[in-house]
Design an enzyme around this catalytic site. Structure first.
Site, PDB file in Angstrom:
ATOM      1  N   ARG A 141      10.769  54.196  -5.163  1.00 53.92           N
ATOM      2  CA  ARG A 141       9.480  54.589  -5.745  1.00 53.92           C
ATOM      3  C   ARG A 141       9.176  56.052  -5.477  1.00 53.92           C
ATOM      4  O   ARG A 141       8.538  56.722  -6.280  1.00 53.92           O
ATOM      5  CB  ARG A 141       8.360  53.704  -5.198  1.00 53.92           C
ATOM      6  CG  ARG A 141       8.469  52.248  -5.582  1.00 53.92           C
ATOM      7  CD  ARG A 141       7.389  51.407  -4.892  1.00 53.92           C
ATOM      8  NE  ARG A 141       6.051  51.755  -5.347  1.00 53.92           N
ATOM      9  CZ  ARG A 141       5.468  51.231  -6.418  1.00 53.92           C
ATOM     10  NH1 ARG A 141       6.119  50.353  -7.160  1.00 53.92           N
ATOM     11  NH2 ARG A 141       4.252  51.567  -6.763  1.00 53.92           N
ATOM     12  N   TYR A 155       0.599  57.019 -19.395  1.00 53.38           N
ATOM     13  CA  TYR A 155      -0.861  57.077 -19.482  1.00 53.38           C
ATOM     14  C   TYR A 155      -1.432  57.327 -18.095  1.00 53.38           C
ATOM     15  O   TYR A 155      -0.865  56.919 -17.079  1.00 53.38           O
ATOM     16  CB  TYR A 155      -1.447  55.778 -20.048  1.00 53.38           C
ATOM     17  CG  TYR A 155      -1.114  54.545 -19.233  1.00 53.38           C
ATOM     18  CD1 TYR A 155      -1.964  54.084 -18.245  1.00 53.38           C
ATOM     19  CD2 TYR A 155       0.065  53.836 -19.467  1.00 53.38           C
ATOM     20  CE1 TYR A 155      -1.665  52.957 -17.500  1.00 53.38           C
ATOM     21  CE2 TYR A 155       0.385  52.711 -18.733  1.00 53.38           C
ATOM     22  CZ  TYR A 155      -0.485  52.275 -17.747  1.00 53.38           C
ATOM     23  OH  TYR A 155      -0.183  51.164 -17.002  1.00 53.38           O
ATOM     24  N   PRO A 156      -2.575  58.025 -18.010  1.00 54.80           N
ATOM     25  CA  PRO A 156      -3.276  58.180 -16.731  1.00 54.80           C
ATOM     26  C   PRO A 156      -4.327  57.083 -16.575  1.00 54.80           C
ATOM     27  O   PRO A 156      -4.756  56.475 -17.561  1.00 54.80           O
ATOM     28  CB  PRO A 156      -3.940  59.548 -16.880  1.00 54.80           C
ATOM     29  CG  PRO A 156      -4.235  59.654 -18.340  1.00 54.80           C
ATOM     30  CD  PRO A 156      -3.141  58.886 -19.053  1.00 54.80           C
ATOM     31  N   MET A 157      -4.746  56.836 -15.339  1.00 55.07           N
ATOM     32  CA  MET A 157      -5.731  55.786 -15.099  1.00 55.07           C
ATOM     33  C   MET A 157      -6.547  56.073 -13.844  1.00 55.07           C
ATOM     34  O   MET A 157      -6.138  56.846 -12.973  1.00 55.07           O
ATOM     35  CB  MET A 157      -5.046  54.433 -14.950  1.00 55.07           C
ATOM     36  CG  MET A 157      -4.088  54.331 -13.781  1.00 55.07           C
ATOM     37  SD  MET A 157      -3.652  52.625 -13.381  1.00 55.07           S
ATOM     38  CE  MET A 157      -5.222  52.030 -12.756  1.00 55.07           C
ATOM     39  N   ASP A 158      -7.714  55.476 -13.793  1.00 56.33           N
ATOM     40  CA  ASP A 158      -8.600  55.494 -12.635  1.00 56.33           C
ATOM     41  C   ASP A 158      -8.914  54.074 -12.212  1.00 56.33           C
ATOM     42  O   ASP A 158      -8.790  53.132 -13.004  1.00 56.33           O
ATOM     43  CB  ASP A 158      -9.935  56.176 -12.978  1.00 56.33           C
ATOM     44  CG  ASP A 158      -9.829  57.681 -13.090  1.00 56.33           C
ATOM     45  OD1 ASP A 158     -10.761  58.284 -13.649  1.00 56.33           O
ATOM     46  OD2 ASP A 158      -8.831  58.246 -12.618  1.00 56.33           O
ATOM     47  N   LYS A 159      -9.366  53.926 -10.985  1.00 56.86           N
ATOM     48  CA  LYS A 159     -10.010  52.693 -10.560  1.00 56.86           C
ATOM     49  C   LYS A 159     -11.517  52.857 -10.765  1.00 56.86           C
ATOM     50  O   LYS A 159     -12.101  53.890 -10.412  1.00 56.86           O
ATOM     51  CB  LYS A 159      -9.697  52.390  -9.087  1.00 56.86           C
ATOM     52  CG  LYS A 159      -8.260  51.913  -8.855  1.00 56.86           C
ATOM     53  CD  LYS A 159      -7.989  50.595  -9.545  1.00 56.86           C
ATOM     54  CE  LYS A 159      -6.638  50.024  -9.127  1.00 56.86           C
ATOM     55  NZ  LYS A 159      -6.347  48.745  -9.814  1.00 56.86           N
ATOM     56  N   HIS A 182      -1.579  41.167  -9.061  1.00 55.88           N
ATOM     57  CA  HIS A 182      -1.215  42.092 -10.129  1.00 55.88           C
ATOM     58  C   HIS A 182       0.297  42.343 -10.138  1.00 55.88           C
ATOM     59  O   HIS A 182       0.943  42.366 -11.195  1.00 55.88           O
ATOM     60  CB  HIS A 182      -1.970  43.403  -9.924  1.00 55.88           C
ATOM     61  CG  HIS A 182      -1.837  44.378 -11.045  1.00 55.88           C
ATOM     62  ND1 HIS A 182      -2.458  44.210 -12.250  1.00 55.88           N
ATOM     63  CD2 HIS A 182      -1.147  45.541 -11.135  1.00 55.88           C
ATOM     64  CE1 HIS A 182      -2.174  45.228 -13.042  1.00 55.88           C
ATOM     65  NE2 HIS A 182      -1.376  46.048 -12.380  1.00 55.88           N
TER      66      HIS A 182
END
Length: 628
Positions: A141, A155-159, A182
């Protein structure tokens, strides 16, 4: 004192740069052949050296062709330091190819592993054998190989940090439970989808970047769709834009920019890994930013699109011939047809088409629409002068009774690529000359006739009969996506003050950007046509920004001018439309039999009086756009 939540331990590896590029296709096409050849030769060598990691002691680089309007090329770089990435960026800017590209966007992050599970925490505590399976997994990783699979999705992401759904207010145990469940979903896709999670808190606008690779892009879709129903996503995830690309070998860059089929579809297998390493193993779970969303700039067609476009002329032309319509219409080069087979009764279909044909005939680009029977089945054929007009018509034709999947494609005589380019250039030159003549003529009348905001913004105007609330919502979603691009100047809905048809006005800094946006505007609900395809000669007075205290006076005066226009030779219709988000922002659209008829009005005393009166009630000077 407020309670502080425990963050998971993390470890970082290589820094990542996702570099998305738009190609300036107009400049590329206009460049001399020798300049293009030199630029490509240099670019191939440059990217090959990066893929071989000649600039650093470790890392990887991969090149992708981006599918969709958001970019044309994607370079993914992994390097041990930000200094390495910085040098990569600067060296690319010194290449000749860089002069023909603009950066669509970029994303800076760092590979990351986090310790939510008890086993992972053993790694961070130093209690794990370095040669254990888990230790090797964590290192994969942090220092991932770029797999040689055909497709990439980024893609970007947030919590989420909403008051009622705040990921960071959950206890460590709750977050760990979410991530464990998950990860189970992701592990089911082992061998089909592999991911790279990169952290970007403090480095870029989002908290994580997610890169997914797969041979079959539908595996990515299935994985992300399944994850949508997982609580860690449905309750706590926010996503940025999605980008999808196809793997391209550096040596295939000249063919790619020439619009040729390259990559896995042509070769029958995936290209080799950029770093010369085997594909990474799939890893579906474990990290805080594990894959939780789905994903997908203008330019040459992809292999699939090109193949379809090549086959379409024979299919569509053949259908027209079998229907006995091949010789009925004048099929000039560039003409496009839509063929819609239907299992409905021929008379029922003909009755439905009769109403539709009446709308189609308002547009100069409409060549003809007819119903015929073929082998015991009914069919509708509709022919248009432009591809865009045919695509818009296809949406209406698909709603006819019993219609199956429409077939669409060019049916006019063949034109060589160079001939088509010359024809486009000639048309653009003629259009620019006509526009310049109009501006010069109006300047003598003290009427400014430039394009909106000067001479460097391109306007698209499309009309819709959808309910205003539905159209406004759809346009708001579209405009939000458009706003990610520096070339977007604004997209708004304008309602007719005395009718049911609304207009969507989209403004762009470049012609290429406007052309690409047109494909998306055509998908808005209940589109009935484009302003520049209406019959006759059209004028658009835009940016009538009315002082609020004079709005009622402006609308009343427009009514008086409308009465005057109704009696003028060659006048067909004039509408006043107001921005649904700002009632003081308006535009006036008029249709005339000819340019001469329109110019007669602009020379009239009534128009001169109206312009003079407008200086007192308008906050800004309107611009007049001509759509021949």
């Amino acid at each position: 004192m407020p309670t502080t939540r425990d963050p998971p331990p993390t470890e970082e590896g290589w820094f990542a740069l996702h570099d998305f590029r738009h190609v300036d296709w107009d400049a590329w096409e206009a460049a001399p052949e020798r300049d293009r050849e030199r630029a490509l030769e240099e670019a191939v060598g440059h990217v090959e050296s990066l893929a071989a990691v000649e600039d650093a002691d470790a890392g990887a680089t991969a090149l992708y062709s981006v599918v969709g309007h958001k970019a044309d090329l994607l370079l993914v770089h992994l390097r041990p330091s930000t200094a390495d990435l910085d040098a990569i960026e600067r060296r690319f800017e010194t290449t000749a190819l860089a002069r023909y590209t603009d950066r669509a966007t970029s994303y800076v992050s760092v590979t990351e592993a986090s310790g939510y599970s008890e086993r992972a925490r053993a790694y961070f505590d130093g209690d794990l054998d370095e040669e254990s399976g888990l230790a090797r997994y964590i290192r994969s990783r942090l220092y991932p190989d770029v797999p040689d699979w055909e497709h990439v999705c980024f893609y970007p992401m947030d919590k989420r940090r909403d008051p009622e759904q705040n990921w960071y207010d959950l206890s460590f145990e709750e977050r760990a439970e979410h991530m464990d469940a998950h990860g189970e979903i992701g592990r089911d896709y082992g061998g089909r989808v592999t991911q790279m999670i990169t952290g970007s808190i403090g480095l870029d606008d989002w908290e994580w970047g997610v890169t997914l690779w797969a041979e079959d892009l539908t595996d990515v879709k299935d994985l992300l769709y399944e994850m949508r129903f997982d609580p860690s996503t449905s309750q706590f995830a926010e996503f940025g834009p999605f980008y999808v690309g196809r793997r391209v070998e550096p040596a295939d860059l000249p063919a790619l920019l020439a619009g040729e089929a390259v990559g896995a579809d042509e070769a029958g297998s995936s290209p080799a890994s950029a770093a010369g390493a085997p594909a990474a193993s799939a890893n579906g779970g474990g990290g805080e930013g594990d894959a939780e969303g789905g994903g997908t700039g203008g330019g040459p067609p992809t292999a699939d699109a090109e193949a379809a476009e090549t086959a379409a002329p024979e299919d569509v032309a053949g259908h027209l011939a079998r229907l006995g319509l091949a010789d009925e219409w004048d099929l000039e080069p560039g003409t496009h047809a839509v063929i819609c087979p239907s299992d409905a009764d021929a008379q029922e279909l003909a009755d439905a088409v009769e109403d539709l044909r009446g709308n189609f005939e308002h547009y100069d680009s409409h060549v003809g629409t007819a119903v015929r029977a073929e082998s015991g089945q009914s069919a509708v054929a509709s022919v248009w002068e432009t591809e865009r007009a045919a695509s818009t018509a296809a949406g209406f034709l698909a709603d006819l009774p019993g219609v199956e999947e429409p077939i669409q494609g060019p049916v006019g005589g063949e034109a060589t690529e160079s001939g088509a380019a010359e024809e486009r250039a000639g048309a653009e030159e003629d259009g620019e000359a006509a526009s310049a003549a109009i501006r010069e003529e109006l300047a003598d009348l003290d009427v400014y006739a430039g394009q909106p905001h000067g001479e460097d913004v391109y306007a698209l105007v499309v009309y819709s009969e959808a309910p205003l609330a539905e159209l406004t919502e759809a346009v708001a979603d579209l405009a939000e996506g458009f706003d990610r691009y520096d070339t977007h100047e604004g997209t708004d809905v304008y309602a007719d003050t005395d009718g049911d048809t609304a207009a969507v006005v989209s403004l762009w800094a470049t012609a290429d950007a406007a052309d690409t946006a047109g494909d998306y505007l055509a998908d808005l609900p209940a589109i009935v046509g484009w302003a520049d395809e209406r019959e006759g000669f059209g004028t658009m007075g835009m940016f009538y920004t009315v002082k609020p205290e004079h709005r009622a006076d402006f609308v009343e005066t427009f009514g008086e001018v409308g009465g005057l226009l109704a009696d003028m030779d060659g006048h067909r219709e004039t509408s006043l439309l107001a921005n649904v988000e700002d009632e003081n922002d308006m535009f006036i659209a008029s249709q005339w039999d000819s340019k001469d008829d329109a110019m007669a009005f602009f020379r009239s005393e009534a128009f001169s009086d109206t312009v003079e009166w407008g200086r007192d009630v308008l906050a800004d000077r309107p611009r007049h756009v001509f759509l021949a």
